[in-house]
Write a protein that holds these residues in place. Structure first.
Motif, PDB file in Angstrom:
ATOM      1  N   HIS A 423      -8.661  -0.177 -25.284  1.00 55.69           N
ATOM      2  CA  HIS A 423     -10.057   0.660 -25.599  1.00 55.69           C
ATOM      3  C   HIS A 423     -11.073  -0.269 -25.850  1.00 55.69           C
ATOM      4  N   VAL A 424     -12.079   0.010 -25.229  1.00 55.87           N
ATOM      5  CA  VAL A 424     -12.942  -1.035 -25.315  1.00 55.87           C
ATOM      6  C   VAL A 424     -14.513  -0.472 -25.095  1.00 55.87           C
ATOM      7  N   VAL A 425     -15.595  -1.001 -25.451  1.00 57.08           N
ATOM      8  CA  VAL A 425     -17.175  -0.411 -25.162  1.00 57.08           C
ATOM      9  C   VAL A 425     -17.371  -2.022 -24.476  1.00 57.08           C
ATOM     10  N   GLU A 426     -18.759  -2.026 -24.034  1.00 49.49           N
ATOM     11  CA  GLU A 426     -19.325  -3.091 -23.276  1.00 49.49           C
ATOM     12  C   GLU A 426     -19.252  -4.290 -24.408  1.00 49.49           C
ATOM     13  N   ALA A 427     -19.457  -4.019 -25.779  1.00 45.85           N
ATOM     14  CA  ALA A 427     -19.715  -5.245 -26.625  1.00 45.85           C
ATOM     15  C   ALA A 427     -18.233  -5.753 -26.827  1.00 45.85           C
ATOM     16  N   ASP A 428     -17.118  -5.182 -26.570  1.00 47.33           N
ATOM     17  CA  ASP A 428     -15.946  -5.736 -26.559  1.00 47.33           C
ATOM     18  C   ASP A 428     -15.404  -6.666 -25.379  1.00 47.33           C
ATOM     19  N   HIS A 429     -16.164  -6.764 -24.371  1.00 46.24           N
ATOM     20  CA  HIS A 429     -15.843  -7.403 -22.895  1.00 46.24           C
ATOM     21  C   HIS A 429     -15.240  -8.552 -23.100  1.00 46.24           C
ATOM     22  N   ASP A 430     -16.113  -9.566 -23.717  1.00 42.55           N
ATOM     23  CA  ASP A 430     -15.773 -10.917 -23.945  1.00 42.55           C
ATOM     24  C   ASP A 430     -14.465 -10.979 -24.805  1.00 42.55           C
ATOM     25  N   GLU A 431     -14.324 -10.409 -25.848  1.00 37.64           N
ATOM     26  CA  GLU A 431     -12.965 -10.595 -26.403  1.00 37.64           C
ATOM     27  C   GLU A 431     -11.660  -9.920 -25.398  1.00 37.64           C
ATOM     28  N   ALA A 432     -11.944  -8.796 -24.859  1.00 38.48           N
ATOM     29  CA  ALA A 432     -10.810  -8.282 -24.108  1.00 38.48           C
ATOM     30  C   ALA A 432     -10.438  -9.266 -22.820  1.00 38.48           C
ATOM     31  N   ALA A 433     -11.609  -9.996 -22.376  1.00 39.81           N
ATOM     32  CA  ALA A 433     -11.219 -10.735 -21.457  1.00 39.81           C
ATOM     33  C   ALA A 433     -10.120 -11.980 -21.791  1.00 39.81           C
ATOM     34  N   LYS A 434     -10.353 -12.193 -23.128  1.00 37.75           N
ATOM     35  CA  LYS A 434      -9.275 -13.097 -23.516  1.00 37.75           C
ATOM     36  C   LYS A 434      -7.937 -12.522 -23.677  1.00 37.75           C
ATOM     37  N   LEU A 435      -7.651 -11.332 -23.761  1.00 37.52           N
ATOM     38  CA  LEU A 435      -6.391 -10.803 -23.896  1.00 37.52           C
ATOM     39  C   LEU A 435      -5.879 -10.292 -22.415  1.00 37.52           C
ATOM     40  N   ILE A 436      -6.473 -10.469 -21.588  1.00 38.14           N
ATOM     41  CA  ILE A 436      -5.930  -9.962 -20.161  1.00 38.14           C
ATOM     42  C   ILE A 436      -5.051 -10.959 -19.521  1.00 38.14           C
ATOM     43  N   PRO A 437      -5.208 -12.227 -19.838  1.00 38.16           N
ATOM     44  CA  PRO A 437      -4.171 -13.174 -18.941  1.00 38.16           C
ATOM     45  C   PRO A 437      -2.903 -13.130 -20.219  1.00 38.16           C
ATOM     46  N   ILE A 438      -3.079 -12.504 -21.181  1.00 37.19           N
ATOM     47  CA  ILE A 438      -1.749 -12.526 -21.999  1.00 37.19           C
ATOM     48  C   ILE A 438      -1.345 -11.127 -21.381  1.00 37.19           C
ATOM     49  N   LEU A 439      -1.881 -10.360 -21.283  1.00 38.42           N
ATOM     50  CA  LEU A 439      -1.429  -8.777 -20.955  1.00 38.42           C
ATOM     51  C   LEU A 439      -0.385  -8.984 -19.442  1.00 38.42           C
ATOM     52  N   GLU A 440      -1.256  -9.848 -18.633  1.00 32.42           N
ATOM     53  CA  GLU A 440      -0.744  -9.897 -17.230  1.00 32.42           C
ATOM     54  C   GLU A 440       0.676 -10.700 -16.997  1.00 32.42           C
ATOM     55  N   ARG A 441       0.796 -11.371 -18.153  1.00 27.25           N
ATOM     56  CA  ARG A 441       2.142 -11.900 -18.353  1.00 27.25           C
ATOM     57  C   ARG A 441       3.209 -11.015 -18.909  1.00 27.25           C
ATOM     58  N   LYS A 442       2.660  -9.968 -19.698  1.00 22.87           N
ATOM     59  CA  LYS A 442       3.639  -9.053 -20.360  1.00 22.87           C
ATOM     60  C   LYS A 442       3.849  -7.644 -19.853  1.00 22.87           C
ATOM     61  N   VAL A 443       3.106  -7.419 -19.105  1.00 22.17           N
ATOM     62  CA  VAL A 443       3.131  -5.890 -18.634  1.00 22.17           C
ATOM     63  C   VAL A 443       3.080  -5.538 -17.131  1.00 22.17           C
ATOM     64  N   GLY A 444       3.391  -4.503 -16.607  1.00 23.67           N
ATOM     65  CA  GLY A 444       3.267  -4.129 -15.360  1.00 23.67           C
ATOM     66  C   GLY A 444       1.740  -3.419 -14.862  1.00 23.67           C
ATOM     67  N   ARG A 445       1.391  -2.840 -16.113  1.00 23.48           N
ATOM     68  CA  ARG A 445      -0.007  -2.044 -15.671  1.00 23.48           C
ATOM     69  C   ARG A 445      -0.807  -2.182 -16.781  1.00 23.48           C
ATOM     70  N   ILE A 446      -2.071  -2.626 -16.807  1.00 24.12           N
ATOM     71  CA  ILE A 446      -3.080  -2.698 -17.743  1.00 24.12           C
ATOM     72  C   ILE A 446      -4.075  -1.568 -17.585  1.00 24.12           C
TER      73      ILE A 446
END
Length: 526
Positions: A423-446
């Motif tokens: 759950h994000v707003v635009e101000a969270d995008h930079d930090e959320a981008a750091k999580l996506i590579p981790i989630l790609e390794r952990k889940v089937g759907r983000i």
């Protein structure tokens, strides 16, 4: 009407094994009729007929196989209200949910009919010969063919969409694989009705009777023997980690090991980014509780874990979620066993020394599950691996982290999951981008700004994930890509044109799409 019958290669039979009886989870009433379990002879007959049907069925013209899938869909609809009413009494699920699930089941069958007609699932590839090359290049042509007869295990929580004619069966039949289905013992009446719809479609289409069989079993023996049978070449399963691993072990210890595509365990983390939490804690909390309690929380994508940085905004989220949850009525759970397991798991986490009970919903009688919300600290979550265990039902755990760095570290240590939601707003995008590579390794759907309870049946859907979410993270059990589980590639080298499958012949008589020399997909002749 239901007769207590299973179907062995088109023949309705009363099993002579131990009887299966459904229980209405809303009332505790034992339902009629009794469904006789399959015997070893029944299983042998079903598997023998499936093997005998395989070559004829897999070589049907695409239009014939597609029309068969569409006929199953129409037959399910023609069952009318009797199907919905029986499913309601066997599962305790409400009418709108089951009517929606019937629509999804029918939609899956019709989608796979389109997939068959389209033909791209065959992944046709042509590398024409080049005699002028040094050394000369041979002529190579490739297509996907079905593995062979498939065993499908009906799931407890989706009596239609993941059961007798659900996604596993629909995709296997689309691939050209006969199916031997084992009904879930919690809803035998629903299974018989749907089985009759499939059996009728087989007969009306003039297909080999072994294209479909349906077995009942009160215990585990028939399921074990089904996976061990040498004529079965792959398995589809949705259920517990324990059950999936047991089938996987049987399949791997066969003289000829086979793939088991098991969807098993997932807690589906929800990550509340700081700025989004500041902006709308109450709105997120309301949607979260709605997702958590949907269907008594008996979804494989149930949001069983919430991760967030400790803050006043998180306090507001927890308070709002607690208030929302306190108003929730207890809902019937699918079986007495599922309810007992849920109660045991909730009691264990409530008694955990590092966990605080935030709120509970209203209590209920019979097999109704009381929703629950808990919270803990990042340190406790890290130290106690049992806090990552799935609770199948409407229970979730909020974990408070001291920083986003600590949250990222915890994500990296999670087991594999079906989904993760941010759950994000635009101000969270930079930090959320750091999580996506981790989630790609952990889940089937983000997914963003939502929850996993809502699986679209489409071409880009992945309903799978790294272990233990599934036994094979390369696959999905929902969407058109699910057909890939039942296929394997075959290459034809320098084969005379008249012996090639029609879709690979040089003049492409079926006008199907195929890749030529690694170029963009083409309908060229070669």
């Amino acid at each position: 009407m239901m007769q207590g019958e299973m179907f062995i290669a088109g023949e309705a039979r009363h099993g002579t094994g131990a009887p299966v009886r459904a229980v209405n989870p809303a009332t505790g009433e034992t339902l009629e009729p009794a469904f006789g379990g399959a015997t070893a002879a029944d299983l042998d007959a079903a598997c023998a007929a499936a093997e005998a049907a395989f070559d004829t069925y897999r070589n049907l013209p695409a239009d014939a196989r597609a029309a068969f899938l569409e006929a199953i869909a129409l037959n399910i609809l023609d069952l009318g209200d009797i199907l919905i009413e029986r499913a309601m009494t066997e599962t305790g699920l409400p009418r709108p949910r089951l009517e929606g699930e019937r629509g999804r089941t029918v939609g899956q069958l019709r989608m796979f009919a389109q997939v068959v007609r389209d033909g791209r699932y065959q992944d046709l590839r042509v590398d024409p010969a080049d005699p002028a090359r040094v050394p000369p290049r041979v002529d190579l042509r490739l297509r996907n063919i079905p593995l062979g007869p498939v065993a499908v295990f009906g799931s407890s929580n989706f009596p239609l969409a993941f059961s007798v004619a659900g996604g596993d069966t629909a995709s296997a039949l689309a691939a050209g694989a006969p199916v031997v289905a084992k009904a879930h013992p919690a809803h035998p009446g629903t299974s018989e009705l749907v089985g009759s719809a499939v059996t009728k479609a087989v007969k009306d289409a003039g297909l080999p009777a072994g294209v479909f069989s349906l077995l009942f079993d009160a215990g585990y023996e028939i399921g074990v023997d089904l996976v061990a049978d040498p004529r079965i070449k792959a398995v589809g399963f949705t259920g517990s980690r324990r059950g999936g691993l047991a089938l996987l072990d049987i399949a791997q210890r066969r003289p000829e090991p086979i793939p088991v595509y098991a969807e098993m365990s997932s807690i589906n983390p929800v990550i509340l980014m700081p700025h989004a939490l500041d902006a709308r804690p109450e709105a997120i909390a309301k949607a979260f509780v709605g997702s958590l309690t949907l269907g008594a929380g008996q979804f494989c994508t149930n949001p069983g874990l919430v991760l967030a940085v400790d803050s006043p905004a998180l306090d507001r989220f927890v308070q709002a979620a607690a208030a929302e949850l306190a108003q929730m009525q207890a809902q019937p759970m699918l079986t007495p066993g599922i309810h007992a397991a849920y109660e045991t798991a909730v009691a264990a986490i409530a008694d955990h020394g590092d966990v605080r009970t935030v709120a509970k919903g209203a209590a209920g009688e019979f097999h109704r599950g009381q929703a629950a919300l808990f919270e803990t600290t990042a340190d406790a979550f890290s130290q106690h691996k049992e806090l990552q265990d799935e609770i199948f039902g409407a229970a979730s755990l909020v974990v408070r982290f001291p920083s986003l760095e600590a949250l990222r570290d915890a994500l990296g240590k999670l087991e594999g999951q079906l989904t993760a939601a941010l759950h994000v707003v635009e101000a969270d995008h930079d930090e959320a981008a750091k999580l996506i590579p981790i989630l790609e390794r952990k889940v089937g759907r983000i997914l963003f700004d939502g929850f996993g309870t809502g699986v679209e049946v489409g071409h880009a859907m992945v309903h799978g994930g790294p272990f233990p979410a599934t036994s094979d993270s390369r696959t999905t059990s929902v969407g058109s890509l699910a057909i890939a589980r039942w296929l394997r590639p075959v290459s034809y080298q320098d084969m005379p044109d008249g012996l090639l499958p029609a879709e690979l012949r040089r003049d492409n008589p079926l006008n199907v799409e195929r890749a030529l020399l690694g170029a963009a997909p083409s309908r060229q002749s070669a």
